[in-house]
Design a protein around this motif. Structure first.
Motif, PDB file in Angstrom:
ATOM      1  N   LYS A 132      60.883  50.756  31.367  1.00  0.00           N
ATOM      2  CA  LYS A 132      59.784  50.667  32.335  1.00  0.00           C
ATOM      3  C   LYS A 132      60.196  49.810  33.522  1.00  0.00           C
ATOM      4  O   LYS A 132      59.920  50.134  34.668  1.00  0.00           O
ATOM      5  CB  LYS A 132      58.545  50.058  31.663  1.00  0.00           C
ATOM      6  N   GLU A 136      60.173  50.850  37.377  1.00  0.00           N
ATOM      7  CA  GLU A 136      59.339  50.147  38.354  1.00  0.00           C
ATOM      8  C   GLU A 136      60.145  49.642  39.553  1.00  0.00           C
ATOM      9  O   GLU A 136      59.719  49.716  40.689  1.00  0.00           O
ATOM     10  CB  GLU A 136      58.627  48.952  37.697  1.00  0.00           C
ATOM     11  N   ARG A 254      53.398  42.852  39.970  1.00  0.00           N
ATOM     12  CA  ARG A 254      53.070  44.208  39.529  1.00  0.00           C
ATOM     13  C   ARG A 254      54.145  44.745  38.586  1.00  0.00           C
ATOM     14  O   ARG A 254      53.856  45.277  37.531  1.00  0.00           O
ATOM     15  CB  ARG A 254      52.938  45.116  40.759  1.00  0.00           C
ATOM     16  N   GLU A 257      53.935  42.885  35.204  1.00  0.00           N
ATOM     17  CA  GLU A 257      52.761  43.270  34.424  1.00  0.00           C
ATOM     18  C   GLU A 257      52.972  44.603  33.717  1.00  0.00           C
ATOM     19  O   GLU A 257      52.520  44.796  32.598  1.00  0.00           O
ATOM     20  CB  GLU A 257      51.529  43.361  35.338  1.00  0.00           C
ATOM     21  N   LYS A 258      53.676  45.499  34.380  1.00  0.00           N
ATOM     22  CA  LYS A 258      53.864  46.832  33.799  1.00  0.00           C
ATOM     23  C   LYS A 258      54.963  46.878  32.755  1.00  0.00           C
ATOM     24  O   LYS A 258      55.003  47.784  31.934  1.00  0.00           O
ATOM     25  CB  LYS A 258      54.172  47.844  34.910  1.00  0.00           C
ATOM     26  N   SER A 259      55.901  45.942  32.798  1.00  0.00           N
ATOM     27  CA  SER A 259      57.050  46.078  31.908  1.00  0.00           C
ATOM     28  C   SER A 259      57.204  44.951  30.884  1.00  0.00           C
ATOM     29  O   SER A 259      58.023  45.051  29.982  1.00  0.00           O
ATOM     30  CB  SER A 259      58.332  46.181  32.744  1.00  0.00           C
ATOM     31  N   LYS A 261      55.582  42.078  28.040  1.00  0.00           N
ATOM     32  CA  LYS A 261      54.461  41.680  27.197  1.00  0.00           C
ATOM     33  C   LYS A 261      54.708  40.262  26.715  1.00  0.00           C
ATOM     34  O   LYS A 261      55.824  39.897  26.348  1.00  0.00           O
ATOM     35  CB  LYS A 261      54.337  42.622  25.998  1.00  0.00           C
TER      36      LYS A 261
END
Lengths: 679, 73
Positions: A132, A136, A254, A257-259, A261
């Motif tokens: 991811k 991104e 951004r 946040e997407k890739s 945890k």
């Protein structure tokens, strides 16, 4: 065979050097970037039909040219055009590291990200989906653990793959309004037909960077200024560089946040707990002194026996070589080797164990993370002298030997501060001056006062170094504003491999640089001490010592001493003292041996020590003046060479040489005259 | 209020930084810029202030910390 040029880059403390060292092994070459004291490390990895040339760029936070390191990296990427950058990123700190990544991409260089220390990150509860992330940000991403050589194979394969099938460097999508300003400036730059990497340069203007304005005509510069004014008014901000910074962080947020945890709350780490003690207002200073004391013990208690061993080896070597000639032989070659080169070069090489232990200790401080803490602890004291906390370690090392101390000043980023530190290091009494103090103190000072006087000398030197630093920073070395901004990395256990490598890389310089200069000076001194030869009639009536006296008075050295005698008179000295100070330029402790030679004629029969002989000739105020002169006067040749190398100019070592001798002379004469009034 | 006035353990957001372009960009590249959240680790009233921002610990000279405007969260 195809050569691929790859730069290894990243923030400080992300394991970049570990990756580089483990990839290249001993196939590396360490030099300096031209004009600056930033180490340039290169290494080669051979794989299949490819030769991958790796260049380890210094650890940096951005490409804004704040420090010489950033400047060097920027220049390298612009001028040497690497095929690829391996961007080493600390997986636990990805949001911070991406800032530099974005700047690489703005420069339109292909970037391959190596997500390092994923094991540590996962322990902290941070999980990164590299697929991811790659999608991104638009560049290939690989995971690994450099320390355990995990992910190396994939990394190298990927390097080759990218070389064979070049990837597109993605455009960083800034907001529309920002893009508008960027493209307006880009237009102007494009028309001027002077640049490559237009967009990157346009963004630099929006960051407040003025590096490119000097290549533009006034009209273009005015246009750009107008665009920036427009930006300021539409956004209603005065500090417009914040706009581009904010956009970058917005983008990073951004992507992260997407890739990524994070499934654990952040806990206080061992590092945090250690810092509570190491940086507390109560324990910080005692712990710091304990650490420094330990280093001194290691450098001198372990180093000295080893260095004596080296010294006796050179003695043995001298005797061994002397054995090739008949006893009493007057051969010049024998004299050059046995009386000149071996004692001279050997005298310096004997310090090799101390120097290497010193560099080893510095490496431990750096690799463990304590070095940056020292800078923090001492900052409030050092700022008073116009220096910062980073000057402390080089200056402390000065108590051991000025040569590594001057070299250690590399850790200071600010040019002016580094220069000021280098200039004052020789005021701090080095180990080689100790034998001189001991000789004079034990001869002239009552036993109960000896310790206190010795302490006083050392304190005086340290104090003088701070005052002179303060003076330099107020006058010659003003420089720009330079607040302390330093990252405190997590504490870590250094690996033996990296310690040994660091020690060797730096120690080697001492052997090379100091060694060559010392060799030359030794030969010159030997010539001066030997020629012209004197023909003495009626030799048989004289003792060996008397012959030696007549001979030494007649040599160049002896004659220079006689010429210099009037200069040393005002501090109670004579030609012998002048001579010994002159000889001590080669190495400080030579002062003792030169005096020894010059005084050896004084009646060998009653076997008086050198100290006793000195006491018969010189007064107490004179002895104090000699000590002060020795303390403040210019350092030895090896230090001179080190200062020349580190400042990359003749100017600074020469200023240091002249300035220190003037100061020393003034103080010594003043002390002699004043003390003579009372005693 | 200024960063230098924060107590140990306090968390705040940076509102403005009064620094020349070079220093500003340096701080920004280390993750200290407007809107970033910072927590004070060490501040004894003298010497550098140590802050943490996004897992990175940074020491700032006293003078610098007096030029950073913050708002306690």
């Amino acid at each position: 065979m195809k050569t691929i040029k790859v730069a290894v880059a990243g923030n400080p403390n992300v394991g970049k050097s570990t990756l580089f060292n483990l990839l290249t092994g001993i196939n590396q070459h360490v030099g300096n970037y031209p004009g600056v004291t930033v180490e340039k490390k290169e290494g080669i990895v051979k794989l299949d039909n490819y030769q991958i040339q790796l260049i380890d760029l210094p650890g940096i936070y951005s490409m804004n040219s704040f420090s010489p390191e950033e400047e060097v990296s920027r220049k390298f990427i612009v001028e040497e055009k690497p095929d690829l950058i391996i961007d080493v990123v600390d997986a636990s700190n990805i949001q911070k590291n991406l800032y530099l990544t974005l700047q690489f991409l703005e420069m339109k260089v292909p970037v391959l990200m190596f997500l390092n220390m994923v094991d540590v990150a996962e322990k902290k509860g941070i999980f990164i989906d590299e697929k991811k992330l790659s999608k991104e940000i638009g560049i290939p991403v690989l995971k690994g653990v450099a320390k355990k050589k995990k992910g190396f194979k994939e990394l190298l394969d990927k390097v080759i793959e990218i070389y064979e099938h070049p990837i597109d460097v993605p455009d960083i999508p800034y907001s529309q309004k920002m893009e508008k300003f960027v493209s307006e400036i880009s237009e102007i730059l494009k028309k001027s037909k002077k640049f490559h990497r237009i967009k990157w340069r346009a963004i630099r203007f929006l960051e407040g960077g003025k590096q490119d304005s000097k290549f533009l005509c006034d009209e273009d510069n005015k246009k750009i200024e107008a665009i920036i004014e427009k930006l300021k008014s539409t956004e209603n901000v005065e500090t417009y560089p914040m706009l581009i910074v904010q956009e970058r962080y917005h983008l990073i947020k951004r992507v992260v946040e997407k890739s990524c945890k994070r499934n654990k709350e952040k806990k206080a780490t061992l590092s945090d707990k250690l810092d509570k003690k190491f940086l507390s207002s109560f324990f910080a200073i005692p712990i710091f002194f304990l650490v420094m004391l330990t280093i001194f013990q290691i450098v001198f208690w372990i180093g000295n026996p080893l260095s004596e061993l080296f010294a006796s080896f050179f003695d043995f070597l001298a005797n061994f070589i002397a054995g090739f000639w008949q006893e009493g032989s007057q051969s010049l070659i024998k004299s050059l080797i046995v009386d000149g080169i071996i004692p001279g070069v050997g005298g310096v090489l004997a310090y090799t164990p101390n120097i290497f232990l010193m560099f080893f200790s510095i490496a431990v401080l750096e690799e463990s993370g304590y070095m940056s803490r020292i800078a923090v602890i001492m900052d409030k004291y050092m700022t008073k002298a116009g220096l910062s906390g980073k000057s402390v370690v080089p200056m402390m090392l000065g108590f051991g030997c000025s040569v590594p101390a001057v070299m250690a000043a590399r850790i200071i980023e600010n040019r002016w501060e580094r220069l000021a530190t280098i200039m004052v290091i020789p005021f701090i009494s080095c180990g080689a001056r100790l034998p001189i103090y001991i000789l004079l103190i034990s001869a002239f000072v009552p036993l109960s006062w000896q310790g206190a006087i010795l302490w006083g000398i050392y304190l005086l030197g340290a104090f003088a170094s701070l005052i002179v630093a303060w003076f330099l920073r107020k006058t010659m070395l003003k420089g720009e504003e330079n607040p302390l901004i330093i990252e405190l990395p997590d504490y870590a256990t250094p690996t033996m491999r990296s310690l040994v490598l660091l020690t060797w890389q730096r120690g080697k310089h001492f052997l090379e640089k100091a060694g060559t200069v010392i060799f030359a000076v030794t030969v010159i001194l030997w010539v001066f001490n030997t020629f012209p030869k004197t023909d003495i009639p009626n030799k048989t009536n004289l003792t060996q010592a008397q012959i030696q006296k007549i001979e030494s008075e007649n040599t160049v050295m002896g004659r220079i001493g006689k010429v210099l005698e009037p200069v040393f008179k005002p501090m109670g000295g004579d030609w012998k003292i002048a001579d010994s100070f002159l000889a001590s330029i080669a190495a400080k402790e030579v002062f003792v041996s030169q005096l020894g030679i010059l005084f050896s004629e004084e009646n060998n029969a009653d076997n008086k020590s050198l100290g006793t002989k000195l006491k018969q000739v010189y007064s107490f105020p004179a002895a104090i003046a000699f000590i002060l002169f020795m303390l403040f006067s210019s350092p030895c040749m090896a230090t001179f060479a080190a200062v020349k190398a580190e400042t990359n100019s003749w100017k600074w070592p020469i200023i240091q040489f002249i300035g220190m001798n003037l100061i020393a002379y003034g103080i010594a004469v003043f002390a002699f005259k004043t003390l003579s009034l009372f005693l | 209020m200024f960063l230098s006035e924060l107590k140990i353990g306090q968390t705040a957001t940076i509102k403005a930084m009064n620094a020349c372009v070079t220093i500003y960009n340096r701080l920004a590249s280390m993750g200290i810029s407007e809107n970033s959240k910072i927590t004070v680790i060490q501040n004894s009233g003298r010497g550098p202030v140590i802050i943490e921002s996004d897992g990175r610990k940074i020491a700032l000279g006293r003078g610098m910390s007096m030029k950073i405007n913050v708002e306690v969260v």
